[in-house]
Design a protein around this motif. Structure first.
Motif, mmCIF file in Angstrom:
data_model
loop_
_atom_site.group_PDB
_atom_site.id
_atom_site.type_symbol
_atom_site.label_atom_id
_atom_site.label_comp_id
_atom_site.label_asym_id
_atom_site.label_seq_id
_atom_site.Cartn_x
_atom_site.Cartn_y
_atom_site.Cartn_z
ATOM 1 N N HIS A 36 0.417 -1.259 0.405
ATOM 2 C CA HIS A 36 -0.314 0.044 0.423
ATOM 3 C C HIS A 36 0.747 0.897 -0.068
ATOM 4 O O HIS A 36 0.484 2.018 -0.419
ATOM 5 C CB HIS A 36 -0.962 0.292 1.335
ATOM 6 C CG HIS A 36 -0.195 -0.632 2.406
ATOM 7 N ND1 HIS A 36 0.569 0.283 3.390
ATOM 8 C CD2 HIS A 36 -0.438 -2.116 3.062
ATOM 9 C CE1 HIS A 36 0.584 -0.394 4.086
ATOM 10 N NE2 HIS A 36 0.112 -1.727 4.535
ATOM 11 N N LYS A 108 -7.781 4.331 -8.141
ATOM 12 C CA LYS A 108 -8.562 4.154 -6.647
ATOM 13 C C LYS A 108 -9.674 4.534 -6.587
ATOM 14 O O LYS A 108 -10.541 3.695 -5.781
ATOM 15 C CB LYS A 108 -7.569 4.512 -5.218
ATOM 16 C CG LYS A 108 -7.960 4.686 -3.968
ATOM 17 C CD LYS A 108 -7.263 5.476 -3.287
ATOM 18 C CE LYS A 108 -7.868 5.397 -1.467
ATOM 19 N NZ LYS A 108 -7.121 6.512 -0.218
ATOM 20 N N GLU A 109 -10.643 5.190 -7.335
ATOM 21 C CA GLU A 109 -11.297 5.608 -7.039
ATOM 22 C C GLU A 109 -12.645 5.064 -7.722
ATOM 23 O O GLU A 109 -13.508 4.886 -7.529
ATOM 24 C CB GLU A 109 -11.560 7.304 -7.253
ATOM 25 C CG GLU A 109 -11.766 7.627 -8.858
ATOM 26 C CD GLU A 109 -11.769 8.858 -9.525
ATOM 27 O OE1 GLU A 109 -12.983 9.408 -9.669
ATOM 28 O OE2 GLU A 109 -10.449 9.397 -8.878
ATOM 29 N N ASP A 112 -12.939 -0.595 -6.613
ATOM 30 C CA ASP A 112 -14.533 -1.026 -6.635
ATOM 31 C C ASP A 112 -14.945 -1.649 -7.716
ATOM 32 O O ASP A 112 -15.106 -2.491 -6.805
ATOM 33 C CB ASP A 112 -15.166 -0.063 -5.136
ATOM 34 C CG ASP A 112 -14.087 -0.100 -3.876
ATOM 35 O OD1 ASP A 112 -13.003 -0.596 -4.311
ATOM 36 O OD2 ASP A 112 -14.516 0.794 -3.322
ATOM 37 N N GLU A 113 -15.301 -0.984 -8.348
ATOM 38 C CA GLU A 113 -16.473 -1.329 -9.147
ATOM 39 C C GLU A 113 -15.395 -2.027 -10.349
ATOM 40 O O GLU A 113 -16.372 -2.745 -10.956
ATOM 41 C CB GLU A 113 -16.998 0.245 -10.207
ATOM 42 C CG GLU A 113 -18.549 0.242 -10.815
ATOM 43 C CD GLU A 113 -19.026 1.395 -10.950
ATOM 44 O OE1 GLU A 113 -19.770 1.588 -12.750
ATOM 45 O OE2 GLU A 113 -18.589 2.386 -11.141
ATOM 46 N N LEU A 206 -5.031 1.876 -1.218
ATOM 47 C CA LEU A 206 -6.060 1.764 -0.797
ATOM 48 C C LEU A 206 -6.182 1.499 0.863
ATOM 49 O O LEU A 206 -5.888 1.718 1.465
ATOM 50 C CB LEU A 206 -6.684 0.240 -1.179
ATOM 51 C CG LEU A 206 -6.567 -0.086 -2.767
ATOM 52 C CD1 LEU A 206 -6.832 -1.151 -3.005
ATOM 53 C CD2 LEU A 206 -7.233 1.145 -3.580
ATOM 54 N N GLU A 207 -7.909 1.713 0.993
ATOM 55 C CA GLU A 207 -8.407 2.524 2.338
ATOM 56 C C GLU A 207 -8.711 0.576 2.565
ATOM 57 O O GLU A 207 -8.399 -0.100 1.844
ATOM 58 C CB GLU A 207 -9.241 2.451 2.831
ATOM 59 C CG GLU A 207 -9.669 4.400 1.727
ATOM 60 C CD GLU A 207 -8.515 5.236 2.599
ATOM 61 O OE1 GLU A 207 -8.233 4.752 4.129
ATOM 62 O OE2 GLU A 207 -7.898 6.001 2.002
ATOM 63 N N SER A 209 -11.027 -0.745 4.156
ATOM 64 C CA SER A 209 -12.429 -0.476 3.768
ATOM 65 C C SER A 209 -12.582 -1.140 2.286
ATOM 66 O O SER A 209 -13.289 -2.082 2.077
ATOM 67 C CB SER A 209 -13.240 0.273 4.013
ATOM 68 O OG SER A 209 -13.060 1.112 3.326
ATOM 69 N N GLN A 210 -11.689 -1.020 1.389
ATOM 70 C CA GLN A 210 -11.806 -1.001 0.224
ATOM 71 C C GLN A 210 -11.374 -2.983 0.077
ATOM 72 O O GLN A 210 -11.258 -3.882 -0.405
ATOM 73 C CB GLN A 210 -10.638 -0.320 -1.390
ATOM 74 C CG GLN A 210 -11.519 1.259 -1.293
ATOM 75 C CD GLN A 210 -10.476 1.757 -1.831
ATOM 76 O OE1 GLN A 210 -9.055 2.487 -1.682
ATOM 77 N NE2 GLN A 210 -11.301 2.369 -3.198
ATOM 78 N N ARG A 213 -13.660 -4.822 1.317
ATOM 79 C CA ARG A 213 -14.858 -5.249 0.116
ATOM 80 C C ARG A 213 -14.337 -6.240 -0.531
ATOM 81 O O ARG A 213 -15.538 -7.489 -1.641
ATOM 82 C CB ARG A 213 -15.555 -3.914 -0.133
ATOM 83 C CG ARG A 213 -16.350 -3.320 0.605
ATOM 84 C CD ARG A 213 -16.814 -2.143 -0.399
ATOM 85 N NE ARG A 213 -15.756 -1.401 -0.821
ATOM 86 C CZ ARG A 213 -15.673 0.087 -0.281
ATOM 87 N NH1 ARG A 213 -15.824 -0.004 1.421
ATOM 88 N NH2 ARG A 213 -14.819 0.305 -0.898
ATOM 89 N N LEU A 214 -12.812 -6.846 -0.906
ATOM 90 C CA LEU A 214 -12.745 -7.210 -2.277
ATOM 91 C C LEU A 214 -12.389 -8.549 -1.582
ATOM 92 O O LEU A 214 -13.010 -9.632 -2.191
ATOM 93 C CB LEU A 214 -11.077 -6.680 -2.319
ATOM 94 C CG LEU A 214 -10.440 -7.670 -3.282
ATOM 95 C CD1 LEU A 214 -11.037 -7.816 -4.325
ATOM 96 C CD2 LEU A 214 -8.530 -7.394 -3.532
#
Length: 418
Positions: A36, A108-109, A112-113, A206-207, A209-210, A213-214
């Protein structure tokens, strides 16, 4: 103020300060590696599956990998591609003999998508009959063209000679395309993608939280490691020529079964390989290209698999000088066996090799590649300290000993096609 008229002082390299990834063991058995410490918003995620071509028919494995983004029941391939493009993402699928790596790159933004789109495509690929038929015909036509090339003919004969009677020596034939059934592709996908996720390599700031989610997104993909069968990898030295009427060029492949980086002689042999044919100023380039003008390019290398590796020399020459070129290659190998390198040439190779190591370790993305390339063999990043030490301490005598031990001409496979 820096005096730019004076060159900076040279310093001897002893160690590279790698960023060590954070390793997270997932409930499904896979391992997530995360670097990171990245100074921008670029993110790369590699999903590594144990789905290489040795686990089934070579063509089945390749077609499955090629069709991962061919569409689901709910999304056509064009929709998947457009969605990824809209988010500024990039994907790549690399199928090798042992593994498949699916890479996702983006900001980064949007990552997730992007990951959600990619994982949905991989997990729910439908393998539409029409698209599969088109892919098979396209691949068949491409292979038919490739098989006419002397480079392809030499490469296939060389690999088959080295790895015959093992899955690594399997060759796809044109008639195999007519025998492929959709059920084979579906079964391979179920067994080796849905149940074959081995590693996830993440490089990006990444955070947490990301990352969380992964981890949730891959929860349904299990990690069932399949142990590779133990193969003897015995081969017989041979001299093979494939005549191709009308060919202007002759492709040449020369080499032998060797070893991978777990072997005690691997590092020093790679230095020998650099001297012989591993960079533009190598012996083979100087002799076969510069002095004799037989080719535009010639090189040598060491390819690695999990259980073994092999050494190869590769070039294409004019058909009329095939025998002379092979003899010249033999002469360069025997020269390394009979006459030690001078200190100047060895110093040049050492400096070039250290420079390449630094270049290939520059930045977090490169560092992850270096990390994966050693952990694949159960080794750590201290391996590269050993590489540096060997580069600094190797002698002309050691190079000569290795050339005598591993490059005996009578133990090599020599293949020509043209």
């Amino acid at each position: 103020m820096i005096n730019r008229t004076e060159a900076p002082e040279l310093q001897e390299l002893h160690h590279i300060d790698f960023v060590t990834p954070e390793n997270i063991e997932l409930e499904n058995g896979a391992i997530l590696h995360w670097i990171h410490e990245v100074n921008d918003d670029a993110v790369k995620i590699d999903f590594i599956f144990q789905a290489g071509s040795i686990f089934d028919k070579k063509l089945v494995a390749k077609l499955t990998g090629d069709m991962l983004f061919s569409g689901t029941k709910d999304k056509a391939s064009s929709e998947i591609t457009e969605s990824i493009d809209r988010l500024g993402g990039f994907t790549n699928v690399e199928v090798t003999t042992e593994d498949v790596t699916v890479s996702v790159l983006g900001l980064k933004e949007n990552i997730d998508e992007l990951v959600a789109i990619v994982l949905d495509a991989i997990k729910n690929v439908h393998f539409d009959e029409k698209e599969l038929s088109q892919k098979i015909q396209s691949k068949k036509q491409g292979m038919a063209i490739s098989l006419q090339k002397v480079a392809t003919q030499a490469r296939r004969a060389f690999v088959k000679s080295l790895f015959d009677n093992t899955p690594y020596g399997k060759m796809t034939m044109l008639e195999d395309f007519e025998k492929i059934e959709r059920t084979e592709i579906v079964n391979f996908h179920n067994n080796f993608y849905k149940n074959g996720l081995q590693k996830i390599a993440v490089v990006g700031a990444l955070e947490q939280s990301q990352i969380d989610r992964l981890i949730v997104q891959v929860k349904g993909m299990t990690s069932e490691e399949r142990l590779l069968n133990k193969y003897g990898f015995n081969y017989t030295a041979d001299n093979i020529h494939i005549e191709k009427e009308g060919a202007v060029q002759t492709a040449i492949r020369i080499g032998r079964i060797l070893f991978n980086k777990t072997h005690e002689d691997y590092i020093d042999f790679t230095i020998l390989n650099t001297v012989l044919g591993g960079y533009f100023g190598s012996r083979l380039m100087s002799s076969i290209r510069e002095d004799k003008g037989y080719t535009y390019g010639i090189g040598s290398g060491v390819a690695q698999m999990k259980q073994t590796g092999y050494f190869f020399i590769s070039t294409e020459v004019g058909k009329a000088v095939k025998d002379e070129a092979i003899k010249a290659i033999q002469n360069e190998i025997e020269l390394l066996q009979n006459k030690p390198l001078d200190d100047l040439e060895l110093s040049l190779v050492k400096n070039y090799s250290i420079g390449q190591l630094l270049k290939n370790s520059d930045g977090p993305f490169a560092m992850m590649d270096r990390y994966l390339s050693v952990t694949k063999f159960g080794m750590g990043l201290d391996y590269y300290d050993k590489v540096i030490s060997h580069l600094q301490n190797i002698t002309p005598k050691r190079i000569q000993e290795l050339a005598k031990k591993y490059l005996k001409w009578e133990e090599l496979v020599v293949v020509s096609a043209g």
